[in-house]
Design a protein around this motif. Structure first.
Motif, PDB file in Angstrom:
ATOM      1  N   ARG A 135       0.871  -1.183   0.000  1.00  0.00           N
ATOM      2  CA  ARG A 135       0.000   0.000   0.000  1.00  0.00           C
ATOM      3  C   ARG A 135       0.906   1.231   0.000  1.00  0.00           C
ATOM      4  N   VAL A 136       0.765   2.083  -1.006  1.00  0.00           N
ATOM      5  CA  VAL A 136       1.600   3.280  -1.148  1.00  0.00           C
ATOM      6  C   VAL A 136       0.718   4.508  -0.904  1.00  0.00           C
ATOM      7  N   ARG A 137       1.059   5.260   0.138  1.00  0.00           N
ATOM      8  CA  ARG A 137       0.291   6.491   0.448  1.00  0.00           C
ATOM      9  C   ARG A 137       1.157   7.703   0.126  1.00  0.00           C
ATOM     10  N   CYS A 138       0.577   8.650  -0.607  1.00  0.00           N
ATOM     11  CA  CYS A 138       1.271   9.902  -0.917  1.00  0.00           C
ATOM     12  C   CYS A 138       0.458  11.052  -0.335  1.00  0.00           C
ATOM     13  N   ARG A 139       1.040  11.746   0.645  1.00  0.00           N
ATOM     14  CA  ARG A 139       0.359  12.902   1.256  1.00  0.00           C
ATOM     15  C   ARG A 139       0.968  14.163   0.640  1.00  0.00           C
ATOM     16  N   ARG A 140       0.199  14.796  -0.260  1.00  0.00           N
ATOM     17  CA  ARG A 140       0.702  15.973  -0.981  1.00  0.00           C
ATOM     18  C   ARG A 140       0.524  17.230  -0.155  1.00  0.00           C
ATOM     19  N   GLN A 141       1.500  18.160  -0.274  1.00  0.00           N
ATOM     20  CA  GLN A 141       1.360  19.448   0.437  1.00  0.00           C
ATOM     21  C   GLN A 141       0.199  20.227  -0.148  1.00  0.00           C
TER      22      GLN A 141
END
Length: 475
Positions: free
Chosen positions: A405-411
């Protein structure tokens, strides 16, 4: 859990909220949740706490006057409805504006009540803060600062009220709940300082505190207290004029008491001070059992609350299914232990039993899962794939992985979660705006639980610089 309400606290509480473009939508939302958690137990009203929000942006803006929301429900909705303004981080300008509003009757502020400013910042300001902040403190405002970014410690510790260890907090935006209770207690101390109030409230006692009004030579205090529903059962105690506190005990649980402090003096007249205190419900332990720090061969068990009436705790644990159990014993002063020598990838039933001094026993159970051996992704790395796009790659985790599971939290922009099959060890991440800082986490997924994630923070270079990115390991 539910917080006991805090009454008999009178003060104007102002949040200085970084609403500028340097804060991501996610961070802004978390800060709003934190603000509500912080004020939730207070009683609101013209004789209690009033609160307001000022936005830090290009031009400072007051979200609502202090006296508009006088109930928890309406204030919670108002905080939820608060929208981010974007713009520049002109904190100095916002502080000068705050100084006007904290003492303005038109803004709903009150004269002669304690004033508290809570500034939540990512540590960045485009203008000078030192002079307007000093003016605020000179006018008697207590300043608390919560920095969720990489602020300059020396600058912020000079800006906060003294001592900084009580008034300045550095914390990641995801960890704001960790400081909520400590900060709330510190705010309560400020707005309680000049009034009769209660601390150390339990189900059967509380301690009264009051300002120093008399001395041993100038008089004594009479304290009267009774349950609000049975005022005829009034009890009276007297203490010398040198006292500023008194413990009241042998009280009924979940009962509201009316309390009066009467300073008796032949030298000065001091009006009586009153307060209302509600004892807590009779506590039972354990009321909750928490499993954490799970590894392949151990996990951490903790429970709450710890009570003086408990002599010790017994921890029974065994694999499910099955009836083989082992016992650990812990004394009544401790509220946690580590369970070791366990089998990996196994579900355990854990039962914590409190043995009371009276001989009674109370139990509560929880399930715990040990990790698979080596259940962590290794070596997360990034490759530039053109404008606003990165390729994230990693080495496979041990054990029988069902996927990643790949989570990307963008600014800026929404967070995303991508799930991939166990054979795939890379994904493309798009819509990463130039000049932003983004957090990427990769977690292996197993049949019984997720493995440990590996996270890195990725900084996309501004468009004016050479295309590309920088990344650094995040502890």
């Amino acid at each position: 859990g539910p917080q006991p309400s805090i009454s008999n606290s009178e003060g104007d509480l102002l949040f200085l909220l970084d609403s500028s473009g340097s804060v991501s939508y996610y961070e802004f939302s978390r800060v709003k949740e934190f603000m509500w958690d912080l004020v939730r137990p207070f009683t609101f009203g013209p004789k209690d706490v009033q609160t307001s929000i000022i936005h830090i942006s290009t031009t400072p803006t007051m979200e609502f006057p202090f006296d508009r929301y006088l109930s928890s429900g309406t204030l919670q909705q108002a905080i939820r409805d608060t929208q981010q303004l974007m713009g520049d981080t002109n904190t100095g300008k916002a502080l000068s504006y705050a100084k006007e509003k904290l003492f303005s009757g038109e803004a709903g502020a009150r004269p002669d009540v304690p004033k508290v400013l809570v500034w939540v910042t990512d540590g960045f300001s485009t203008d000078d803060i030192s002079e307007p902040m000093q003016l605020l403190k000179d006018m008697g405002v207590t300043v608390f600062i919560v920095s969720t970014g990489r602020g300059n410690y020396l600058e912020l510790s000079a800006a906060a009220s003294q001592p900084p260890e009580k008034h300045l907090h550095f914390v990641d935006v995801d960890d704001l709940p960790i400081i909520t209770e400590e900060l709330r207690d510190a705010i309560r101390d400020v707005i309680h300082a000049n009034r009769l109030h209660a601390v150390d409230i339990t189900s059967s006692s509380f301690r009264l505190m009051w300002p120093e009004l008399l001395s041993q030579e100038t008089g004594y205090y009479t304290v009267e207290y009774a349950p609000r529903d049975e005022l005829a059962r009034k009890r009276t105690k007297q203490v010398s004029g040198s006292h500023t506190s008194l413990m009241l005990s042998n009280l009924a649980p979940e009962t509201t008491y009316e309390v009066a402090l009467i300073p008796e003096s032949n030298v000065h007249y001091f009006p009586p001070q009153t307060t209302r205190v509600t004892t807590l419900a009779e506590e039972i332990s354990p009321a909750q059992v928490l499993i954490s720090e799970s590894g392949p061969h151990s996990f951490h068990v903790s429970w709450a609350p710890t009570l003086e009436s408990v002599m010790g705790y017994q921890i029974l644990y065994g694999p499910l299914p099955g009836n083989a159990v082992k016992l650990l014993e812990v004394d009544g002063k401790h509220n946690s232990t580590v369970v070791e020598n366990l089998a990996p990838n196994t579900t355990y039933l854990v039962t914590v039993t409190a043995v009371y001094k009276s001989g009674q026993e109370k139990s509560l159970s929880a399930k715990a899962c040990t990790q698979e051996e080596g259940s962590k992704v290794r070596h997360l790395r990034f490759e530039d794939m053109g404008p606003n796009t990165l390729k994230a790659s990693w080495d496979s985790a041990d054990g029988k992985v069902l996927g990643y599971r790949v989570r990307c939290r963008r600014q800026t922009g929404p967070s995303s979660v991508i799930s991939v099959s166990p054979q795939i060890h890379s994904v493309l991440l798009t819509d990463l705006a130039s000049g932003t800082t983004n957090k990427v986490c990769v977690k292996p997924v197993y049949k019984t639980q997720a493995g440990k994630g590996l996270c890195r923070v990725v900084h996309m270079q501004p468009a004016t610089e050479a295309q590309g990115y920088k990344h650094r390991q995040r502890a």
